[in-house]
Design a protein around this motif. Structure first.
Motif, PDB file in Angstrom:
ATOM      1  N   UNK A   1       0.780  -1.183  -0.053  1.00  0.00           N
ATOM      2  CA  UNK A   1      -0.149   0.120  -0.059  1.00  0.00           C
ATOM      3  C   UNK A   1       0.797   1.317  -0.091  1.00  0.00           C
ATOM      4  N   UNK A   2       2.252   1.149   0.150  1.00  0.00           N
ATOM      5  CA  UNK A   2       3.195   2.400   0.032  1.00  0.00           C
ATOM      6  C   UNK A   2       2.961   3.058  -1.288  1.00  0.00           C
ATOM      7  N   UNK A   3       3.029   4.368  -1.233  1.00  0.00           N
ATOM      8  CA  UNK A   3       2.839   5.180  -2.373  1.00  0.00           C
ATOM      9  C   UNK A   3       3.340   6.517  -2.403  1.00  0.00           C
ATOM     10  N   UNK A   4       3.619   7.189  -3.450  1.00  0.00           N
ATOM     11  CA  UNK A   4       4.168   8.507  -3.670  1.00  0.00           C
ATOM     12  C   UNK A   4       2.604   9.304  -3.913  1.00  0.00           C
ATOM     13  N   UNK A   5       2.479  10.051  -3.184  1.00  0.00           N
ATOM     14  CA  UNK A   5       0.924  10.837  -3.373  1.00  0.00           C
ATOM     15  C   UNK A   5       1.169  12.237  -4.017  1.00  0.00           C
ATOM     16  N   UNK A   6       0.746  12.770  -4.997  1.00  0.00           N
ATOM     17  CA  UNK A   6       1.120  14.098  -5.546  1.00  0.00           C
ATOM     18  C   UNK A   6      -0.196  14.864  -5.864  1.00  0.00           C
ATOM     19  N   UNK A   7      -0.127  15.915  -5.933  1.00  0.00           N
ATOM     20  CA  UNK A   7      -1.285  16.681  -6.330  1.00  0.00           C
ATOM     21  C   UNK A   7      -1.806  16.294  -7.807  1.00  0.00           C
ATOM     22  N   UNK A   8      -3.084  16.252  -7.663  1.00  0.00           N
ATOM     23  CA  UNK A   8      -3.681  15.499  -9.141  1.00  0.00           C
ATOM     24  C   UNK A   8      -3.475  16.785 -10.151  1.00  0.00           C
ATOM     25  N   UNK A   9      -3.260  17.833  -9.718  1.00  0.00           N
ATOM     26  CA  UNK A   9      -3.179  18.934 -10.878  1.00  0.00           C
ATOM     27  C   UNK A   9      -1.691  18.860 -11.491  1.00  0.00           C
ATOM     28  N   UNK A  10      -0.761  18.106 -10.843  1.00  0.00           N
ATOM     29  CA  UNK A  10       0.576  18.246 -11.469  1.00  0.00           C
ATOM     30  C   UNK A  10       0.631  17.071 -12.562  1.00  0.00           C
TER      31      UNK A  10
ATOM     32  N   UNK B   1      10.805  17.485  -8.243  1.00  0.00           N
ATOM     33  CA  UNK B   1       9.742  17.791  -7.245  1.00  0.00           C
ATOM     34  C   UNK B   1      10.226  17.474  -5.827  1.00  0.00           C
ATOM     35  N   UNK B   2       9.560  18.458  -4.815  1.00  0.00           N
ATOM     36  CA  UNK B   2       9.540  18.156  -3.424  1.00  0.00           C
ATOM     37  C   UNK B   2       8.863  17.268  -2.688  1.00  0.00           C
ATOM     38  N   UNK B   3       9.199  16.208  -1.984  1.00  0.00           N
ATOM     39  CA  UNK B   3       8.395  15.214  -1.551  1.00  0.00           C
ATOM     40  C   UNK B   3       8.452  15.198  -0.074  1.00  0.00           C
ATOM     41  N   UNK B   4       7.621  14.986   0.681  1.00  0.00           N
ATOM     42  CA  UNK B   4       8.011  14.977   2.231  1.00  0.00           C
ATOM     43  C   UNK B   4       7.714  13.464   2.726  1.00  0.00           C
ATOM     44  N   UNK B   5       8.393  13.252   3.834  1.00  0.00           N
ATOM     45  CA  UNK B   5       8.126  11.786   4.240  1.00  0.00           C
ATOM     46  C   UNK B   5       8.615  12.190   5.919  1.00  0.00           C
ATOM     47  N   UNK B   6       8.703  11.163   6.708  1.00  0.00           N
ATOM     48  CA  UNK B   6       9.107  11.301   8.080  1.00  0.00           C
ATOM     49  C   UNK B   6      10.018  10.043   8.447  1.00  0.00           C
ATOM     50  N   UNK B   7      10.962   9.978   9.321  1.00  0.00           N
ATOM     51  CA  UNK B   7      12.145   9.210   9.328  1.00  0.00           C
ATOM     52  C   UNK B   7      11.621   7.877   9.888  1.00  0.00           C
ATOM     53  N   UNK B   8      10.482   7.798  10.722  1.00  0.00           N
ATOM     54  CA  UNK B   8      10.061   6.802  11.285  1.00  0.00           C
ATOM     55  C   UNK B   8       8.925   6.044  10.352  1.00  0.00           C
TER      56      UNK B   8
ATOM     57  N   UNK C   1      -0.952  22.207   2.625  1.00  0.00           N
ATOM     58  CA  UNK C   1      -0.806  23.647   2.685  1.00  0.00           C
ATOM     59  C   UNK C   1      -0.102  24.362   1.410  1.00  0.00           C
ATOM     60  N   UNK C   2       0.242  23.024   0.607  1.00  0.00           N
ATOM     61  CA  UNK C   2       0.972  23.515  -0.704  1.00  0.00           C
ATOM     62  C   UNK C   2       2.416  23.896  -0.488  1.00  0.00           C
ATOM     63  N   UNK C   3       3.273  23.165   0.637  1.00  0.00           N
ATOM     64  CA  UNK C   3       4.312  23.590   0.834  1.00  0.00           C
ATOM     65  C   UNK C   3       5.317  22.357   0.334  1.00  0.00           C
ATOM     66  N   UNK C   4       4.896  21.259  -0.348  1.00  0.00           N
ATOM     67  CA  UNK C   4       5.497  20.385  -1.069  1.00  0.00           C
ATOM     68  C   UNK C   4       4.442  19.724  -1.893  1.00  0.00           C
ATOM     69  N   UNK C   5       5.218  19.128  -2.968  1.00  0.00           N
ATOM     70  CA  UNK C   5       4.528  18.639  -4.425  1.00  0.00           C
ATOM     71  C   UNK C   5       3.999  17.182  -3.999  1.00  0.00           C
ATOM     72  N   UNK C   6       4.267  16.519  -2.822  1.00  0.00           N
ATOM     73  CA  UNK C   6       3.568  15.297  -2.668  1.00  0.00           C
ATOM     74  C   UNK C   6       4.231  14.662  -1.213  1.00  0.00           C
TER      75      UNK C   6
END
Length: 334
Positions: free
Chosen positions: A117-126, A137-144, A181-186
């Protein structure tokens, strides 16, 4: 002197009742067996079965005193399991396999979301349709995150050079809000978790990790050999109650699961629409990739063989492992 048999019988009955009552009071009640369960993250839809079983008293009915802790990420929960701080964890099984490679005593005891189920999710408009569209693109995640061990293998598998995608690690609580908030693409997360979360604010399309040939089972229950040895009967009851709870939820009772999460976590400021969306979105992922109609909770050699192959190819585990190294079905109902 003539005995009043009616009175005698009455007094005898009272005395017998008093003796039985005294024995009942004196006999200690069998104590419920305690289990500490730690989840992967703060409350969300995948926690529905655990909270439903708690809310409905299904654990207590089977003589279990189950404490349910929220988590701060799959990796942290696995560390606490291996350290003997908790008895059972509900986590990503792929991440468990990687942790086991590093020497942690872990074993999956039930599999629920058995498709990746892991996925990279990005704004549909892109309009991102393939992994290479992520370049720049700028993609956010977290260490854990369950994603953490697979970021570099994913980029490498898709021929994306180092640094071509700006992957930024943020606090777990900030990941979705940073994207919304728009501070990352995905953002990188589980598709059935993330898409309902951002549907109102910023709808996202998803690129599944499994579509890049990196496949492994997703959410399930994990414990250690030490806990299973010491508390086998209690853990077995927990596993079987959880299986029944998921069957109940997907048999037309999703709203009850949502209500249970809200009742168990009243201060978490949860959106019931998002919780319901997450539970609904996960249903296809409960199917076993290796075959139809595999009962909930059951794991298969075929699914784990595919996972082992993927993780060997991406360097997450060393060659030579077999499916039985990672799971057991022995705690499920016969």
């Amino acid at each position: 002197m003539k005995r009043n048999t009616g009175v005698f019988r009455y007094l005898t009955g009272l005395l017998a009742g008093a003796v039985i009552g005294a024995l009942t009071i004196a006999a200690p009640a069998q104590a419920a067996e305690s289990l500490l369960v730690r989840l992967d993250f703060s409350p969300w839809g995948m926690h529905g079965a655990m909270h439903l079983a708690k809310e409905k008293g299904w654990f207590a009915k089977e003589g279990l005193n189950v404490e349910i802790q929220d988590g701060t990420g799959t990796i942290n929960t696995l560390q606490l399991l291996a350290a003997g701080k908790v008895d059972v964890g509900q986590v990503s099984l792929g991440t468990m396999a990687v942790a086991k490679e590093h020497g942690l005593d872990l074993i999956s005891i039930a599999g629920f979301a058995r498709s990746g189920d892991l996925a990279v999710m990005t704004d549909e408009k892109l309009g991102i349709k393939k992994p290479k569209d992520l370049i720049g693109k700028k993609i956010v995640c977290f260490t854990a995150s369950p994603w953490a061990p697979f970021i570099q293998p994913y980029l490498k598998a898709n021929g994306i050079p180092d640094g071509a995608v700006n992957v930024v690690m943020v606090a777990p609580s900030a990941m979705v809000s940073t994207y919304a908030s728009g501070n990352a693409d995905g953002f990188m997360s589980q598709a059935p978790f993330g898409q309902p979360m951002v549907k109102k604010a910023r709808p996202a399309s998803a690129l599944l990790l499994a579509d890049s040939g990196i496949s492994f089972p997703s959410y399930g229950l994990v414990s250690t050999s030490k806990v299973i040895s010491a508390k086998r009967d209690a853990v077995k009851k927990l596993v079987q109650i959880e299986v029944r709870a998921w069957k109940y939820i997907y048999d037309g009772h999703i709203d009850e699961a949502v209500a249970a999460i809200l009742a168990q976590r009243p201060n978490a400021k949860l959106d019931p629409t998002v919780l319901k969306g997450q539970i609904e979105a996960y249903r296809p992922f409960f199917n076993s990739p290796s075959g139809k109609d595999v009962p909930f909770g059951v794991q298969t050699d075929a699914d784990w063989a595919a996972a082992i192959k993927s993780m060997e190819q991406t360097g997450q585990i060393k060659p030579g492992h077999k499916p039985a190294d990672y799971y057991t079905n022995s705690l499920l109902a016969n």
